[in-house]
Design an enzyme around this catalytic site. Structure first.
Site, PDB file in Angstrom:
ATOM      1  N   GLY A 168       0.814  -1.197   0.000  1.00 43.78           N
ATOM      2  CA  GLY A 168       0.000   0.000   0.000  1.00 43.78           C
ATOM      3  C   GLY A 168       0.850   1.249   0.000  1.00 43.78           C
ATOM      4  N   ASN A 169       0.217   2.399  -0.102  1.00 41.93           N
ATOM      5  CA  ASN A 169       0.957   3.654  -0.140  1.00 41.93           C
ATOM      6  C   ASN A 169       1.672   3.955   1.170  1.00 41.93           C
ATOM      7  OD1 ASN A 169       0.337   4.989  -2.822  1.00 41.93           O
ATOM      8  ND2 ASN A 169      -1.726   4.497  -2.132  1.00 41.93           N
ATOM      9  N   THR A 170       1.130   3.486   2.287  1.00 45.42           N
ATOM     10  CA  THR A 170       1.715   3.756   3.593  1.00 45.42           C
ATOM     11  C   THR A 170       2.479   2.560   4.140  1.00 45.42           C
ATOM     12  OG1 THR A 170      -0.126   5.265   4.068  1.00 45.42           O
ATOM     13  CG2 THR A 170       1.221   4.554   5.936  1.00 45.42           C
ATOM     14  N   GLY A 176      -6.691  -0.374  -9.189  1.00 48.90           N
ATOM     15  CA  GLY A 176      -5.538  -0.813  -8.414  1.00 48.90           C
ATOM     16  C   GLY A 176      -5.598  -2.292  -8.073  1.00 48.90           C
ATOM     17  N   ASP A 225      -4.835  -3.728  -5.362  1.00 52.98           N
ATOM     18  CA  ASP A 225      -5.411  -3.975  -4.040  1.00 52.98           C
ATOM     19  C   ASP A 225      -6.934  -4.055  -4.112  1.00 52.98           C
ATOM     20  OD1 ASP A 225      -5.511  -1.269  -4.743  1.00 52.98           O
ATOM     21  OD2 ASP A 225      -5.324  -0.565  -2.678  1.00 52.98           O
ATOM     22  N   ARG A 226      -7.523  -3.221  -4.949  1.00 50.81           N
ATOM     23  CA  ARG A 226      -8.979  -3.229  -5.085  1.00 50.81           C
ATOM     24  C   ARG A 226      -9.448  -4.503  -5.784  1.00 50.81           C
ATOM     25  NH1 ARG A 226     -10.334   3.137  -6.308  1.00 50.81           N
ATOM     26  NH2 ARG A 226     -12.485   2.460  -5.974  1.00 50.81           N
ATOM     27  N   ASP A 278     -12.738  -0.362   1.617  1.00 51.47           N
ATOM     28  CA  ASP A 278     -11.385  -0.526   2.156  1.00 51.47           C
ATOM     29  C   ASP A 278     -10.934   0.808   2.745  1.00 51.47           C
ATOM     30  OD1 ASP A 278      -8.719  -1.023   2.754  1.00 51.47           O
ATOM     31  OD2 ASP A 278      -8.380  -2.238   0.968  1.00 51.47           O
ATOM     32  N   THR A 310      -5.144   4.169   2.948  1.00 52.12           N
ATOM     33  CA  THR A 310      -4.662   5.519   2.673  1.00 52.12           C
ATOM     34  C   THR A 310      -5.761   6.325   1.988  1.00 52.12           C
ATOM     35  OG1 THR A 310      -2.412   4.672   2.462  1.00 52.12           O
ATOM     36  CG2 THR A 310      -2.851   6.860   1.561  1.00 52.12           C
TER      37      THR A 310
END
Length: 256
Positions: free
Chosen positions: A8-10, A107, A109-110, A129, A132
């Site tokens: 993920g972004n974080t 994305g 993740d989605r 979800d 971020t």
């Protein structure tokens, strides 16, 4: 056993599965630059700490929304675990058909969230979800990824609040005792938490209204998703391992 990684972004969330059982999870920061050797050592140490030998992994799979880390991470997995890492992207079988205007823009993740929600709970399903970004993705009864909504995540909104307002402090994100706040910290917590609850309930209601789907299940995941799910009837199920389960399911669909 297989290793699954959600980039993920974080944060990166790592999970180890033995069959369908999630044996261990780990979390490391995404934004810290690392070489493939640094990733390799870190991952193997985390595995060893839980009594898992990297050499015994049969495979690995990654879903990433951060392209910059992929070269080093994929190299680390190949070198330090001996697996041939799978990357969720075009050409990977998911069982979900994306019918939005630009399928490649969805994305990874989605996609794995959608896979897990559809396999575990059936369709039609709306997948939330709380990461971020806060995302809302509609999967139809026949397994089509039909629509998606993207909003700023709870933590991003909170950080913007105290970063842009000089007199507002950084605070813990939690529900205050009452929305009728009488001091600064609880007033910020009320705005952040109840604001997110209100957004969630309104978007879910509008999705139901415009899609005209009556039997829509609403499934949530993500770090702060539990906080919101506990405070609203708009969410039917909170599933903390949804993304990792989706990675495992995609791996199983493609391992041959």
């Amino acid at each position: 056993m297989i290793l699954v990684i959600d980039v993920g972004n974080t944060n990166m969330t790592l999970g180890v599965y033995e069959g369908e059982e999630l044996k261990a999870t780990f979390r490391i920061m995404t934004k810290m630059p690392r070489t493939s050797d640094e990733y390799g050592v870190l991952i193997t140490q985390l595995l060893e700490h839980r009594g898992i030998e990297a050499e015994k992994l049969e495979g690995s799979i990654v879903a990433s929304v951060v392209p910059d880390v992929m070269h080093a991470l994929m190299g680390a997995l190949a070198r330090y675990t001996g697996t041939r890492p799978m990357n969720v992207g075009p050409g990977v079988k998911t069982g979900i058909r994306i019918v939005t205007e630009d399928p490649r823009a969805i994305g990874a993740d989605r996609i794995v969230d959608a896979v897990a929600a559809y396999v575990k709970y059936g369709g039609p399903v709306l997948v939330l979800d709380f990461g971020t970004a806060t995302t809302y993705d509609l999967i139809t009864e026949s397994g089509e990824f039909a629509a998606g909504i993207t909003a700023p995540g709870i933590r991003i909104s909170s950080e913007a609040l105290w970063a842009q307002a000089a007199k507002l402090p950084e605070i813990e994100i939690r529900k205050p005792r009452s929305i009728l706040a009488q001091e600064t910290i609880s007033s910020m917590q009320a705005g952040i938490v109840y604001g997110q609850i209100g957004q969630t309930e309104y978007i879910v209601r509008k999705v139901r209204e415009e899609s005209r789907i009556r039997n829509l299940k609403v499934v949530a995941t993500g770090g702060l998703g539990r906080l919101i799910a506990e405070e609203t009837d708009a969410i039917d199920i909170y599933d903390s391992s949804l993304t990792l389960d989706g990675l495992r399911i995609v791996y199983e669909k493609n391992k041959r």
